[in-house]
Design a protein around this motif. Sequence first.
Motif, mmCIF file in Angstrom:
data_model
loop_
_atom_site.group_PDB
_atom_site.id
_atom_site.type_symbol
_atom_site.label_atom_id
_atom_site.label_comp_id
_atom_site.label_asym_id
_atom_site.label_seq_id
_atom_site.Cartn_x
_atom_site.Cartn_y
_atom_site.Cartn_z
ATOM 1 N N ALA A 170 0.814 -1.218 0.000
ATOM 2 C CA ALA A 170 0.000 0.000 0.000
ATOM 3 C C ALA A 170 0.845 1.264 0.000
ATOM 4 C CB ALA A 170 -0.922 0.009 1.222
ATOM 5 N N THR A 171 2.136 1.129 0.238
ATOM 6 C CA THR A 171 3.006 2.303 0.340
ATOM 7 C C THR A 171 4.056 2.320 -0.774
ATOM 8 O OG1 THR A 171 4.389 1.113 1.937
ATOM 9 C CG2 THR A 171 2.684 2.563 2.818
ATOM 10 N N GLY A 172 3.724 1.721 -1.905
ATOM 11 C CA GLY A 172 4.611 1.774 -3.060
ATOM 12 C C GLY A 172 5.292 0.476 -3.400
ATOM 13 N N GLY A 173 5.221 -0.526 -2.547
ATOM 14 C CA GLY A 173 5.817 -1.808 -2.868
ATOM 15 C C GLY A 173 5.082 -2.489 -4.008
ATOM 16 N N ASN A 174 5.834 -3.110 -4.916
ATOM 17 C CA ASN A 174 5.259 -3.860 -6.039
ATOM 18 C C ASN A 174 4.334 -2.989 -6.891
ATOM 19 O OD1 ASN A 174 6.559 -5.894 -4.681
ATOM 20 N ND2 ASN A 174 4.730 -6.996 -4.083
ATOM 21 N N TYR A 175 4.631 -1.710 -6.989
ATOM 22 C CA TYR A 175 3.742 -0.757 -7.655
ATOM 23 C C TYR A 175 4.119 -0.597 -9.120
ATOM 24 C CZ TYR A 175 1.232 3.623 -8.511
ATOM 25 O OH TYR A 175 0.406 4.588 -9.019
ATOM 26 N N ALA A 176 3.110 -0.633 -9.995
ATOM 27 C CA ALA A 176 3.347 -0.607 -11.439
ATOM 28 C C ALA A 176 4.156 0.603 -11.880
ATOM 29 C CB ALA A 176 2.006 -0.661 -12.176
ATOM 30 N N PHE A 177 3.844 1.783 -11.347
ATOM 31 C CA PHE A 177 4.512 3.016 -11.773
ATOM 32 C C PHE A 177 5.621 3.412 -10.794
ATOM 33 C CE2 PHE A 177 0.074 3.331 -13.384
ATOM 34 C CZ PHE A 177 0.359 3.274 -14.749
ATOM 35 N N PHE A 178 6.394 2.411 -10.363
ATOM 36 C CA PHE A 178 7.414 2.666 -9.337
ATOM 37 C C PHE A 178 8.490 3.630 -9.799
ATOM 38 C CE2 PHE A 178 9.349 -0.573 -11.905
ATOM 39 C CZ PHE A 178 10.721 -0.405 -11.776
ATOM 40 N N THR A 179 8.718 3.740 -11.109
ATOM 41 C CA THR A 179 9.780 4.626 -11.586
ATOM 42 C C THR A 179 9.438 6.096 -11.394
ATOM 43 O OG1 THR A 179 8.855 4.560 -13.837
ATOM 44 C CG2 THR A 179 10.573 2.950 -13.298
ATOM 45 N N GLU A 180 8.172 6.395 -11.082
ATOM 46 C CA GLU A 180 7.764 7.777 -10.881
ATOM 47 C C GLU A 180 8.074 8.266 -9.469
ATOM 48 O OE1 GLU A 180 3.893 7.475 -13.896
ATOM 49 O OE2 GLU A 180 3.627 7.978 -11.783
ATOM 50 N N HIS A 181 8.519 7.374 -8.583
ATOM 51 C CA HIS A 181 8.697 7.738 -7.179
ATOM 52 C C HIS A 181 10.044 7.247 -6.661
ATOM 53 C CE1 HIS A 181 4.425 8.762 -7.043
ATOM 54 N NE2 HIS A 181 4.178 7.602 -7.628
ATOM 55 N N ASP A 182 10.557 7.928 -5.676
ATOM 56 C CA ASP A 182 11.756 7.495 -4.965
ATOM 57 C C ASP A 182 11.284 6.664 -3.772
ATOM 58 O OD1 ASP A 182 14.201 7.123 -3.841
ATOM 59 O OD2 ASP A 182 14.437 9.172 -3.123
ATOM 60 N N LEU A 183 11.166 5.356 -3.986
ATOM 61 C CA LEU A 183 10.545 4.513 -2.962
ATOM 62 C C LEU A 183 11.464 4.198 -1.795
ATOM 63 C CD1 LEU A 183 8.558 1.940 -5.154
ATOM 64 C CD2 LEU A 183 7.708 3.968 -3.979
ATOM 65 N N GLY A 184 12.768 4.002 -2.078
ATOM 66 C CA GLY A 184 13.634 3.550 -1.011
ATOM 67 C C GLY A 184 13.113 2.229 -0.463
ATOM 68 N N THR A 185 13.096 2.102 0.851
ATOM 69 C CA THR A 185 12.464 0.956 1.505
ATOM 70 C C THR A 185 11.124 1.432 2.054
ATOM 71 O OG1 THR A 185 14.607 0.011 2.124
ATOM 72 C CG2 THR A 185 12.657 -0.794 3.306
#
Length: 561
Positions: free
Chosen positions: A195-210
């Motif tokens: 729910a906080t960006g893990g396994n997210y389709a558009f992950f390249t749009e965000h700086d997810l870190g851990t």
Amino acid sequence: MTLRIGNASGFYGDRFSAVRELLTGGPLDVLTGDYLAELTMLILGRDRLKDPGRGYARTFLRQLEENLGLAKEKGVKIVTNAGGLNPAGLADAIRELAAKLGLEVAVAHVEGDDLVGGAGELGLGEPLTANAYLGAWGIAECLNAGAEVVVTGRVTDASVVVGPAAAHYGWGRQDYDALAGAVAAGHVIECGAQATGGNYAFFTEHDLGTPGFPIAEIEADGASVITKHEGSGGVVTVGTVTAQLLYEITGARYAGPDVTTRFDTLALDQEGPDRVRISGAKGEPPPTTLKVALNRLGGFRNETTFVLTGLDIEAKAALVREQLESSLTDNPPAEIRWTLARTDHEDADTEQRASALLHCAVKDADPKVAGRAFSGAAIELALASYPGFHVTAPPSDASPYGVYTASYVDAGTVPHVAVLPDGTRADIDPAAETLPLSDVDEPELPAPLGGSTRRVALGTIVGARSGDKGGDANLGVWVRSDEAWRWLANALTVEEFQRLLPETASLPVRRHLLPNLRALNFVVTGLLGEGVAAQARFDPQAKALGEWLRSRHVDVPEVLL
């Protein structure tokens, strides 16, 4: 006062430090943990065969050893399904741990879901495990009795959130809209960092870190805000919440033991950075039956992967297949499955890029047939088969595999018992008001979007999240604008879906529309065979099925690009 519930585990094996991160990262009222997946119940069932005192998630007990005192100090209550097949055993172990730590902690548990002892009478056969999905009211009963830690067996994933919310706000059994809102919040945070960006389709749009772990701020009417502790990694957006809402569902009606939640009524709004509001939930009475998860031991399996390098890949694959199968005629496995992955490239500049992988998996009730007979036959070909023969790793002894199926029983036949901190046993009645589950009327399609097109990967504008439900695969897709929804709803039909994913072409596929989320959900029946434990396909839980779909090229209106 808004109730802040944070979830520290999405599966048995999730980040060990998450409990402490949630307890120390900011304000929190309730800490939850989901440890039970379909495969987990099989693992715990095998544990129980070895030792009847086991059967619960021991990782959770180790997490409490480090954090129980901190939770007590902060006044954070803990609710988890880590009890697995032995919630009473885990509750006793927590009491022993608290005494060892010098803490006074009120511990309660919920039981009754384990039906294995009476499986035959219920028409469920003779499974290794048989667990009904209980609801939230046993949890609420424990909390109302003063419990600081509540452990359960198999409850629905959202129930560990719904129970604390119902207890906090004093909801009744027929407060369906509020309950539905809490179910939606629980469904979003149940898988932790997804729910906080893990396994997210558009992950390249965000700086997810851990990514940090999610928090649901639940309000008195069931509306909620999905967020995370300030300063933790990841991101919470309408997209990440949409992705998780679509995870492992079917259609607009999401049935549970306490309420059927109408996912076609949910509204999402970005209230601020890392804050997404879920509102508008409508609930209906639950169905008369409870789902039962059944696991049995299916037999034994083994596998090996032949590496085919350079020229004549298809001929090499045909040769080793013919040789191996003919050498197994005296002891043929009950099932043999071949998969050729053409990972090779023409005129490759590395040996690995010049190679394809031919995977062979076998299953049989006899461990000798799936074990030594298969392994010996495969390796005996080493000097007598195709040029360049080698394998990624030699086959070994056969390993047992499980088979998952779902069944349904009348809710009135399942005991639901809250064992309170003082040992008192409180029976929880099944829902007094029920409603048979049915499909919603198909919503009208929006007007198609015309104009010139360009051929691009579907994932250029479409997000996806996929997963498993027994032998079926669920694949949800969504877009981020009304114009894109006009195109998606009309373009991605069942026929187009099956064209893009040829593996699904011979299987039943159902499409469900969720216009409020600008989303479609596809359910592919039978794609995963006998379920994840049976390892029926390359991606046995269909986790990457959505990413395969997003990689396929389609004609997209240029106005969307």
